[in-house]
Design an enzyme around this catalytic site. Structure first.
Site, PDB file in Angstrom:
ATOM      1  N   ASP A   1       0.864  -1.165   0.000  1.00  0.00           N
ATOM      2  CA  ASP A   1       0.000   0.000   0.000  1.00  0.00           C
ATOM      3  C   ASP A   1       0.909   1.226   0.000  1.00  0.00           C
ATOM      4  O   ASP A   1       2.060   1.157   0.396  1.00  0.00           O
ATOM      5  CB  ASP A   1      -0.930  -0.013   1.231  1.00  0.00           C
ATOM      6  CG  ASP A   1      -2.116   0.932   1.034  1.00  0.00           C
ATOM      7  OD1 ASP A   1      -2.985   0.983   1.903  1.00  0.00           O
ATOM      8  OD2 ASP A   1      -2.130   1.632  -0.007  1.00  0.00           O
TER       9      ASP A   1
ATOM     10  N   ASP B   1      -7.890  -7.563   0.465  1.00  0.00           N
ATOM     11  CA  ASP B   1      -6.928  -7.691   1.572  1.00  0.00           C
ATOM     12  C   ASP B   1      -7.665  -7.315   2.842  1.00  0.00           C
ATOM     13  O   ASP B   1      -8.531  -6.407   2.827  1.00  0.00           O
ATOM     14  CB  ASP B   1      -5.730  -6.744   1.365  1.00  0.00           C
ATOM     15  CG  ASP B   1      -6.008  -5.370   1.964  1.00  0.00           C
ATOM     16  OD1 ASP B   1      -6.552  -4.521   1.223  1.00  0.00           O
ATOM     17  OD2 ASP B   1      -5.736  -5.157   3.169  1.00  0.00           O
TER      18      ASP B   1
ATOM     19  N   CYS C   1     -10.572 -29.876   8.041  1.00  0.00           N
ATOM     20  CA  CYS C   1      -9.607 -28.831   7.682  1.00  0.00           C
ATOM     21  C   CYS C   1      -8.193 -29.417   7.753  1.00  0.00           C
ATOM     22  O   CYS C   1      -7.878 -30.164   8.674  1.00  0.00           O
ATOM     23  CB  CYS C   1      -9.732 -27.623   8.620  1.00  0.00           C
ATOM     24  SG  CYS C   1      -8.516 -26.339   8.287  1.00  0.00           S
TER      25      CYS C   1
ATOM     26  N   CYS D   1      -5.345 -27.775   8.140  1.00  0.00           N
ATOM     27  CA  CYS D   1      -4.338 -26.927   8.787  1.00  0.00           C
ATOM     28  C   CYS D   1      -3.831 -27.631  10.047  1.00  0.00           C
ATOM     29  O   CYS D   1      -4.507 -28.525  10.600  1.00  0.00           O
ATOM     30  CB  CYS D   1      -4.945 -25.556   9.124  1.00  0.00           C
ATOM     31  SG  CYS D   1      -5.740 -25.472  10.726  1.00  0.00           S
TER      32      CYS D   1
ATOM     33  N   CYS E   1      -6.198 -27.955  13.107  1.00  0.00           N
ATOM     34  CA  CYS E   1      -7.299 -28.917  13.020  1.00  0.00           C
ATOM     35  C   CYS E   1      -6.790 -30.345  12.928  1.00  0.00           C
ATOM     36  O   CYS E   1      -7.433 -31.263  13.449  1.00  0.00           O
ATOM     37  CB  CYS E   1      -8.176 -28.599  11.806  1.00  0.00           C
ATOM     38  SG  CYS E   1      -8.974 -26.994  11.949  1.00  0.00           S
TER      39      CYS E   1
ATOM     40  N   HIS F   1      -5.114 -21.375  10.898  1.00  0.00           N
ATOM     41  CA  HIS F   1      -6.432 -21.904  10.534  1.00  0.00           C
ATOM     42  C   HIS F   1      -7.240 -20.850   9.758  1.00  0.00           C
ATOM     43  O   HIS F   1      -7.836 -21.133   8.718  1.00  0.00           O
ATOM     44  CB  HIS F   1      -7.221 -22.347  11.775  1.00  0.00           C
ATOM     45  CG  HIS F   1      -8.649 -22.643  11.432  1.00  0.00           C
ATOM     46  ND1 HIS F   1      -9.039 -23.824  10.802  1.00  0.00           N
ATOM     47  CD2 HIS F   1      -9.770 -21.884  11.534  1.00  0.00           C
ATOM     48  CE1 HIS F   1     -10.341 -23.785  10.563  1.00  0.00           C
ATOM     49  NE2 HIS F   1     -10.818 -22.628  10.991  1.00  0.00           N
TER      50      HIS F   1
END
Ligand SMILES: Cc1cccc2c(=O)nc(N)[nH]c12
Ligand SMILES: [Zn+2]
Length: 371
Positions: free
Chosen positions: A102, A276, A314, A316, A319, A345
């Protein structure tokens, strides 16, 4: 199918949607010097050269193609010239995929105490040690070059909400003058791009004028600024019902600072390609997990003996290897691992949402699901 050249050396395929409500939704690929960006895309925020509580390789496993950095923070510490001397932000933070930075004006207005807006740029005191700085279209563009950003943002003024028509008009006109100076200061290279940011608050004629001014400058992509600044979802969607259509259909459209899953879905349906937001990372550190069952506030005592994962399917680490009871405990005792697992996660959750949206668009299916 429409295929157009986006970044100089690249092609982008837009699969227009047949279905009426989704006709503006599009799935595509932006090819850059640092790799491909599958759109609609969610960009995790890495303000100070790191996605907080994540290793870059962990961010990569979540499926993120691109992350954000911030001119404002990095110019104060460690300094853009130092990052340049050390090989650029990609090398410094060990992230080899695309980086979008940015341009800093928005962060100055939200972070620095004393600041003064002049035609030249924004003069402000660092929120760290009070020392004096100036950000202008030229210096912001140069800083982003020194950082080595794949996608450079034009230096704009984010018009606050609410603003009167006159306030929004003069703010938008300043952004147009700054966009011209930003474009002139940009050192264009194959596979790198600069995005203009349109303003105009909630006034459609100002949004149109802003778009016309910036289209003349032929940016590689366009962002819609001045939203996600407190106007609420209904007003945001009202602006999004027409603003994306003012922008070239063959260039990426980036909605800055958005958002929750429902905001993202509604914005994709209105023609937005890139997003974003700090929500998945910041709320993860604060103990909120996004799941298909809704948002789980892991600090709630009902989880203290819950031996099941956040989401059974999930992939990740939170999980696969841990339970809600363990996450509840880690977050309660403020263990760093708690922030890491919750963040991982949530980033995985947001990337899965984008993947499903891209698949549904490509298959011509409706994607009203609130994942
Ligand atoms: C990060 C962000 C969120 C929301 C709005 C804006 C904006 O209008 N301009 C810039 N440069 N950044 C923004
Ligand atoms: Zn998970």
């Amino acid at each position: 199918e429409v295929s157009i050249t986006k970044f100089p050396a690249d092609e982008r395929k837009i699969i227009a949607k047949a279905h009426d409500k989704y006709k503006k939704a599009r799935a595509g690929i932006i090819n850059t010097r640092h790799g491909q960006i599958h759109t609609p895309a969610f960009m995790p925020v890495g303000t100070k050269g790191t996605v907080k509580a994540m290793l870059p390789e962990s961010v990569q496993t979540t499926g993120a193609d691109i992350i954000l950095g911030n001119t404002y923070h990095l110019m104060l510490q460690p300094g853009a010239k130092r990052v340049f001397k050390l090989g650029g932000l990609h090398k410094f933070m060990n992230w080899s995929k695309p980086l979008l930075t940015d341009s800093g004006g928005f962060q100055v207005m939200s972070l620095s105490k004393l600041r003064k807006i002049t035609e030249e740029g924004v003069i402000f005191n660092s929120h760290i040690d009070g020392s004096k700085f100036m950000l202008s279209p030229e210096s912001s563009t140069e800083i982003q070059y020194l950082l080595g950003s794949t996608i450079t943002m034009a230096f704009d003024e984010c018009t606050p909400y609410p603003s009167t028509y006159e306030q929004a008009k003069s703010s938008m006109e300043l952004t147009s003058r700054w966009a011209k100076r930003s474009r002139k200061a940009f050192y264009s290279r194959d596979g790198y791009g600069q995005f203009g940011i349109i303003q105009g608050s909630i006034y459609n004629d100002l949004r149109l004028k802003s778009a016309l001014d910036l289209i003349e400058l032929d940016f590689e992509g366009y962002a819609i600024g001045g939203l996600a600044v407190g106007e609420g979802q209904e007003l945001m969607f009202k602006v999004l019902d027409y603003a994306p259509d003012l922008l070239p259909i063959n260039k990426p459209r980036y909605l800055m600072g958005v958002g929750k899953p429902a905001d993202i879905i509604g914005a994709v349906q209105r023609g937005i390609d890139m997003f974003d937001c700090v929500i998945p990372t910041r709320s993860g550190r604060n103990g909120q997990a996004f799941t298909k069952y809704g948002v789980v506030n892991i600090r709630n005592s009902k989880y203290k003996e819950d031996n099941t994962p956040l989401e059974e399917d999930c992939l990740c680490p939170a999980c696969k290897n841990y339970t809600k009871a363990y996450l509840h405990y880690l977050v309660k005792v403020k263990e760093i691992l708690g922030a890491m697992l919750m963040t991982w996660h949530n980033l995985m959750y947001f990337q899965k949402l984008m993947l499903r949206i891209r698949e549904y668009i490509a298959q011509g299916k409706d994607f009203d699901f609130i994942s």
